[in-house]
Design an enzyme around this catalytic site. Structure first.
Site: not given
Length: 217
Positions: A32, A36, A65, A67, A136, A141, A143, A176
């Site tokens: 993954h 950002m 991914h 963002m 999500m 934003g 970890g 999480g």
């Protein structure tokens, strides 16, 4: 089918190749790649160059991914022989259907992500066009955040829509995820689980991946 996608956002970038080799040895299914931009989310991570530094060093496919704002401007940068998915946020795309088609035109599977507060109704008219939906379970934003439990209910609802409409997109969750809640989300219909700090923060990274995978053998 359960798949594990460790997020390299939580890896040690001074030995990124070594960390990726560990998750591959442990049985991870995807890498993954959390990108950002400091605008769409309040943090900056890395760009395509870091991801491409792994080219030729791993056989694992990339689960990208984005963002970021204006993702259409950068999609081609993340297309490699290893890239399986490129995910964009519905909240960041002014014309989400066009962006999904743009991703598909590169030969990569297209996915759409929703933040915790974004309703499923925002993507109801593109569910037939996407290969995956990423839910999500933290606000993107950073970890290491705490899992937002209401995402489980959201996953159940999305799975019901998928079954009712006989669609075949996959469902992924990010944020999480740990050993003690992964079964809860997969029972809700999730098939691909992103885990960052719970994998790379472990003393034995290979063993931690094996622990996740052992839950589904």
């Amino acid at each position: 089918m359960f798949q594990l996608a460790p997020s390299i956002l939580s890896a040690d970038f001074s030995r990124l190749g070594e960390d990726v080799a560990k998750i591959e040895k442990g049985g991870a299914d995807l890498i993954h790649v959390d990108v950002m931009d400091g605008h769409f989310v309040p943090n900056i991570s890395f760009g395509a160059a870091v991801m491409k530094s792994l080219n030729g060093k791993t056989s694992l496919p990339y689960d990208v991914h984005l963002m970021i704002e204006n993702p259409d401007n950068y999609l081609e940068d993340f297309v490699t022989d290893n890239t399986e998915y490129i995910t964009v946020h519905v909240e960041a795309c002014r014309h989400i259907h066009r962006t999904i088609q743009h991703i598909k035109s590169t030969g990569v599977k297209a996915a759409v992500a929703l933040n915790p507060g974004t309703p499923l109704s925002s993507i109801q008219w593109i569910l037939g066009d996407v290969d995956m939906v990423l839910l999500m379970s933290v606000n993107p934003g950073f970890g290491g955040q705490k899992f937002i439990s209401s995402t489980v209910e959201k996953a159940v609802e999305l799975d019901e829509i998928r079954r009712e409409k006989e669609l075949d997109f996959r469902m992924e969750i990010d944020g999480g995820i740990k050993l003690d809640n992964v079964k809860q989300v997969t029972d809700a219909g999730i098939e691909i689980v992103v885990a960052g700090s719970s994998v790379f923060g472990a003393e034995d990274v290979i063993g931690r991946v094996e622990e996740f995978k052992s839950l589904y053998r």
